[in-house]
Design an enzyme around this catalytic site. Sequence first.
Site, PDB file in Angstrom:
ATOM      1  N   CYS A 199       3.839  -0.470  -1.897  1.00 42.87           N
ATOM      2  CA  CYS A 199       3.655  -0.878  -2.879  1.00 42.87           C
ATOM      3  C   CYS A 199       2.280  -0.825  -2.518  1.00 42.87           C
ATOM      4  O   CYS A 199       1.400  -0.933  -2.228  1.00 42.87           O
ATOM      5  CB  CYS A 199       4.017  -1.178  -4.409  1.00 42.87           C
ATOM      6  SG  CYS A 199       3.717  -0.585  -5.824  1.00 42.87           S
ATOM      7  N   HIS A 221       8.194   2.101  -4.164  1.00 42.21           N
ATOM      8  CA  HIS A 221       9.501   1.232  -4.078  1.00 42.21           C
ATOM      9  C   HIS A 221      10.247   1.295  -3.253  1.00 42.21           C
ATOM     10  O   HIS A 221      11.209   2.476  -3.774  1.00 42.21           O
ATOM     11  CB  HIS A 221       9.107   0.723  -5.353  1.00 42.21           C
ATOM     12  CG  HIS A 221       8.252  -0.118  -6.194  1.00 42.21           C
ATOM     13  ND1 HIS A 221       8.161  -1.227  -5.017  1.00 42.21           N
ATOM     14  CD2 HIS A 221       7.683   0.730  -6.937  1.00 42.21           C
ATOM     15  CE1 HIS A 221       7.054  -2.504  -6.611  1.00 42.21           C
ATOM     16  NE2 HIS A 221       7.055  -0.936  -6.976  1.00 42.21           N
ATOM     17  N   GLU A 233      12.788  -0.177  -2.294  1.00 43.60           N
ATOM     18  CA  GLU A 233      13.727  -0.987  -2.723  1.00 43.60           C
ATOM     19  C   GLU A 233      14.369  -0.372  -3.590  1.00 43.60           C
ATOM     20  O   GLU A 233      15.794  -0.767  -4.334  1.00 43.60           O
ATOM     21  CB  GLU A 233      13.889  -2.841  -2.572  1.00 43.60           C
ATOM     22  CG  GLU A 233      12.493  -3.258  -3.906  1.00 43.60           C
ATOM     23  CD  GLU A 233      10.649  -2.625  -4.110  1.00 43.60           C
ATOM     24  OE1 GLU A 233      10.445  -2.440  -4.740  1.00 43.60           O
ATOM     25  OE2 GLU A 233      10.867  -2.022  -3.041  1.00 43.60           O
TER      26      GLU A 233
END
Length: 214
Positions: free
Chosen positions: A86, A193, A195
């Site tokens: 990001c 993102h 994650e």
Amino acid sequence: MRVVVIDYNGGNLASAAQAARRAAALRELDADIIISRNEHDILTADRLILPGQGAFADCAKGLDDGGLRPLLEKATHDGTPFLGICVGMQLMARYGLEHGRTEGLGWIDGHIAPMTGSSEQGLRLPHMGWNTLSFTPGAHPLTNGLEPGNHGYFVHSYALMEARAEETVATAEYGMAVPAIVAKGNRCGTQFHVEKSQDVGLTILGNFLTWQPG
């Protein structure tokens, strides 16, 4: 393998580290994944991850206040693979315009600017939620195991502008072609993102952990 998630007083550090641990476990990799800003840890790491959450200027200030910018420059110049997530990806650009002009790391061409093309088409900002990734299969090791049309989870109002085609691995459409994955040499980044991107994100993280840049 020692993987360092860079601690620059930014957000998302713990979740990025946890996702990297899960990706390593899925690949059955013996990986020690830590969160650190220690010079020795950074310069001896086998992989570096820079998460990003918030404004470009604030994240850049976090790097500068911690004396991290020259450490990242040295480590990656010496060949350590780097993944920016990001705003961490955005910091790879020459400069950003969020909260004034702020110099980036200058590792890829282009700059970070508001997504005016999206807002002019009536699209809501921030660009938030799942969006489709477009890329050429086999074009880069980061996308191994993925298919065009897979989704990443985005949260951003600024994007990389004037990116070079040869440094753009994947894009997403949101009123403009948003650079979604970029790479140059041993340095790479995702605008979305990883994650938060479930299996797609874990696949990319696993690919990064096993990536051997040429």
